[in-house]
Structures are given as structure tokens and as C-alpha cells.
Write a protein that holds these residues in place. Sequence first.
Motif, short mmCIF file in Angstrom:
data_model
loop_
_atom_site.label_atom_id
_atom_site.label_comp_id
_atom_site.label_asym_id
_atom_site.label_seq_id
_atom_site.Cartn_x
_atom_site.Cartn_y
_atom_site.Cartn_z
N VAL A 174 10.68 6.24 -2.30
CA VAL A 174 11.05 6.58 -0.93
C VAL A 174 11.61 5.38 -0.16
O VAL A 174 12.18 5.56 0.91
CB VAL A 174 9.83 7.19 -0.20
N ARG A 175 11.43 4.19 -0.72
CA ARG A 175 11.85 2.96 -0.05
C ARG A 175 11.16 2.79 1.31
O ARG A 175 11.77 2.41 2.29
CB ARG A 175 13.36 2.90 0.09
N ASP A 176 9.88 3.14 1.32
CA ASP A 176 9.06 3.00 2.52
C ASP A 176 7.79 2.28 2.12
O ASP A 176 7.24 2.53 1.05
CB ASP A 176 8.72 4.37 3.11
N GLU A 177 7.34 1.38 2.96
CA GLU A 177 6.16 0.56 2.66
C GLU A 177 4.88 1.38 2.54
O GLU A 177 4.08 1.16 1.65
CB GLU A 177 6.00 -0.51 3.75
N ASP A 178 4.68 2.30 3.45
CA ASP A 178 3.43 3.06 3.49
C ASP A 178 3.66 4.55 3.23
O ASP A 178 4.56 5.15 3.79
CB ASP A 178 2.77 2.92 4.87
N ALA A 179 2.78 5.11 2.44
CA ALA A 179 2.79 6.56 2.20
C ALA A 179 2.22 7.24 3.44
O ALA A 179 1.36 6.68 4.12
CB ALA A 179 1.97 6.90 0.97
N PRO A 180 2.67 8.45 3.73
CA PRO A 180 2.17 9.13 4.93
C PRO A 180 0.75 9.67 4.75
O PRO A 180 0.35 10.05 3.66
CB PRO A 180 3.16 10.28 5.09
N ASP A 181 0.02 9.66 5.84
CA ASP A 181 -1.28 10.34 5.89
C ASP A 181 -1.01 11.80 6.22
O ASP A 181 0.00 12.13 6.85
CB ASP A 181 -2.17 9.75 6.97
N ALA A 182 -1.92 12.66 5.82
CA ALA A 182 -1.75 14.09 6.09
C ALA A 182 -1.72 14.39 7.59
O ALA A 182 -1.10 15.36 8.01
CB ALA A 182 -2.88 14.88 5.43
#
Length: 88
Positions: A35-43
Motif C-alpha cells: 500500500v506504500r503506507d507506513e501504518d495499517a489501518p485500525d478497524a
Amino acid sequence: MKASRIAYKPVGLALGAVSGMVAGALFKKTWKVVVRDEDAPDATDEQRAWSEVLLAAALQGAIFAATKATVDRAGATAVRRLTGTWPD
């Protein structure tokens, strides 16, 4: 209870903890690449779309399951080599 099962209990517990840490690190690295994003999303992250949250959950679950299966299988194989029997 079989000796191999008794021998595997502490090994399995230790390997479970290690596999969780390894899986967490693998997921973080994979998420950065995918995803080229540092943090995965929380629900509960209101700023993230449903699709992104569900993709992260599915990817994390797959990585955790595959890592756990790999580590469990390797541990059971090691116990068989040491004891001569497979830990059921």
C-alpha cells in the motif's frame, strides 16, 4: 500422554510467541510494500475506507496463519528428530 507431546508443550509455547512477533514484523513490511503506507489501518479508524480496513485484516490474518503453521510444523519436526515420534 506421550513423551513427545510433553516435550513439545514448552517448545510450542515458545515458538508461538516467536511466530507472533515474526508475523507482526512480516505484516508491517508487507503492508508498506503493498500500500506504500507506513501504518495499517485500525478497524475503528474513521479516515480509512472499508476496503482498506478489510484488506489489511485479511492480509494480516493470512500472514499470521502461514507463519504460525510454518513455525508449528518446524517445531514438530524438530521434536520428532529429538524423540523419534511426532507430537500429536
